[in-house]
Design a protein around this motif. Sequence first.
Motif, mmCIF file in Angstrom:
data_model
loop_
_atom_site.group_PDB
_atom_site.id
_atom_site.type_symbol
_atom_site.label_atom_id
_atom_site.label_comp_id
_atom_site.label_asym_id
_atom_site.label_seq_id
_atom_site.Cartn_x
_atom_site.Cartn_y
_atom_site.Cartn_z
ATOM 1 N N ASN A 57 0.843 -1.177 0.000
ATOM 2 C CA ASN A 57 0.000 0.000 0.000
ATOM 3 C C ASN A 57 0.889 1.242 0.000
ATOM 4 O O ASN A 57 1.927 1.264 0.646
ATOM 5 C CB ASN A 57 -0.896 -0.033 1.240
ATOM 6 C CG ASN A 57 -1.981 1.003 1.167
ATOM 7 O OD1 ASN A 57 -1.704 2.193 1.063
ATOM 8 N ND2 ASN A 57 -3.223 0.551 1.211
ATOM 9 N N ALA A 58 0.483 2.273 -0.696
ATOM 10 C CA ALA A 58 1.274 3.506 -0.796
ATOM 11 C C ALA A 58 1.502 4.168 0.559
ATOM 12 O O ALA A 58 2.475 4.889 0.739
ATOM 13 C CB ALA A 58 0.595 4.484 -1.751
ATOM 14 N N PHE A 64 1.232 9.450 -4.639
ATOM 15 C CA PHE A 64 0.428 8.233 -4.626
ATOM 16 C C PHE A 64 -0.765 8.453 -3.704
ATOM 17 O O PHE A 64 -0.603 8.909 -2.559
ATOM 18 C CB PHE A 64 1.242 7.038 -4.091
ATOM 19 C CG PHE A 64 2.404 6.652 -4.962
ATOM 20 C CD1 PHE A 64 2.205 5.940 -6.141
ATOM 21 C CD2 PHE A 64 3.694 6.992 -4.604
ATOM 22 C CE1 PHE A 64 3.280 5.580 -6.939
ATOM 23 C CE2 PHE A 64 4.769 6.639 -5.391
ATOM 24 C CZ PHE A 64 4.571 5.926 -6.556
ATOM 25 N N ARG A 65 -1.979 8.123 -4.181
ATOM 26 C CA ARG A 65 -3.158 8.181 -3.320
ATOM 27 C C ARG A 65 -3.057 7.085 -2.282
ATOM 28 O O ARG A 65 -2.380 6.069 -2.486
ATOM 29 C CB ARG A 65 -4.428 8.025 -4.146
ATOM 30 C CG ARG A 65 -4.679 9.186 -5.104
ATOM 31 C CD ARG A 65 -6.070 9.128 -5.716
ATOM 32 N NE ARG A 65 -6.532 7.792 -6.074
ATOM 33 C CZ ARG A 65 -6.412 7.251 -7.270
ATOM 34 N NH1 ARG A 65 -5.830 7.911 -8.246
ATOM 35 N NH2 ARG A 65 -6.873 6.040 -7.510
ATOM 36 N N ASP A 72 -5.018 4.766 -1.485
ATOM 37 C CA ASP A 72 -5.507 3.443 -1.884
ATOM 38 C C ASP A 72 -4.711 2.843 -3.048
ATOM 39 O O ASP A 72 -5.003 1.741 -3.497
ATOM 40 C CB ASP A 72 -7.001 3.497 -2.225
ATOM 41 C CG ASP A 72 -7.316 4.482 -3.336
ATOM 42 O OD1 ASP A 72 -6.471 5.360 -3.614
ATOM 43 O OD2 ASP A 72 -8.403 4.371 -3.922
ATOM 44 N N ASP A 73 -3.666 3.552 -3.532
ATOM 45 C CA ASP A 73 -2.799 3.007 -4.585
ATOM 46 C C ASP A 73 -1.903 1.901 -4.024
ATOM 47 O O ASP A 73 -1.571 1.903 -2.840
ATOM 48 C CB ASP A 73 -1.880 4.100 -5.168
ATOM 49 C CG ASP A 73 -2.631 5.075 -6.057
ATOM 50 O OD1 ASP A 73 -3.773 4.768 -6.449
ATOM 51 O OD2 ASP A 73 -2.063 6.140 -6.359
ATOM 52 N N THR A 74 -1.529 0.980 -4.905
ATOM 53 C CA THR A 74 -0.540 -0.021 -4.518
ATOM 54 C C THR A 74 0.671 0.128 -5.430
ATOM 55 O O THR A 74 0.545 0.506 -6.593
ATOM 56 C CB THR A 74 -1.081 -1.466 -4.628
ATOM 57 O OG1 THR A 74 -1.498 -1.692 -5.961
ATOM 58 C CG2 THR A 74 -2.219 -1.701 -3.662
ATOM 59 N N HIS A 115 8.750 1.132 -10.653
ATOM 60 C CA HIS A 115 7.809 2.168 -11.067
ATOM 61 C C HIS A 115 8.240 2.668 -12.437
ATOM 62 O O HIS A 115 9.426 2.886 -12.670
ATOM 63 C CB HIS A 115 7.829 3.299 -10.023
ATOM 64 C CG HIS A 115 6.885 4.408 -10.317
ATOM 65 N ND1 HIS A 115 5.527 4.260 -10.242
ATOM 66 C CD2 HIS A 115 7.099 5.684 -10.695
ATOM 67 C CE1 HIS A 115 4.947 5.405 -10.555
ATOM 68 N NE2 HIS A 115 5.887 6.286 -10.835
#
Length: 188
Positions: free
Chosen positions: A4-5, A55-56, A58-60, A16
């Motif tokens: 998780n971010a 990164f939000r 909820d981003d992974t 990335h």
Amino acid sequence: MKINANTIKPGMILQHDKGLWVVVKTAHVKPGKGGAFAQVEMKNIETGTKLNERFRSDDTVERVTLEQRDFSYLYESGDALVFMDQATYEQIELQKDWVGDERIPYLQDGMQVVIEFHEERAIGLSLPEQVVLEVAETEPTVKGQTASSSYKPATASNGLRIMIPPYMSAGERIVVDTATGEYVRRAD
């Protein structure tokens, strides 16, 4: 491994934009309007370019684990340096420009180094924190100088210029920090 971010921390290595990036700084921001996010500063391992990415929460992201293996330095072969794996006795050649001109002078025959691999490709080399060198030449000791005064220039056996205490002379063995190139102490 996907993480998780919110859990990104400095020192982690992420995959990335088709590259490997080491995380330099992170800041977790929760604005008054909108969702929380992580502001991440990263440095590309291969090219050295920096990137600021948001990164939000909820981003992974894909976290990469590197395989670290012990090698010993053997010899120089043209534009390459030859290392031997301590476990399998296999030899690998790494280009001098990849190792870096600032680290090559510290390499000594049989020196233990750690090489990091990602998918069987070398991407990092770590030297020991300190090495023992011999003072090849320096200015003579001036009578009446105290140990607490300024340091004097010296040339080490590997050709590096190092500042040493004024009471030391040529032929003495010293411990040098490989990260800074500075004198640490007299060798035992």
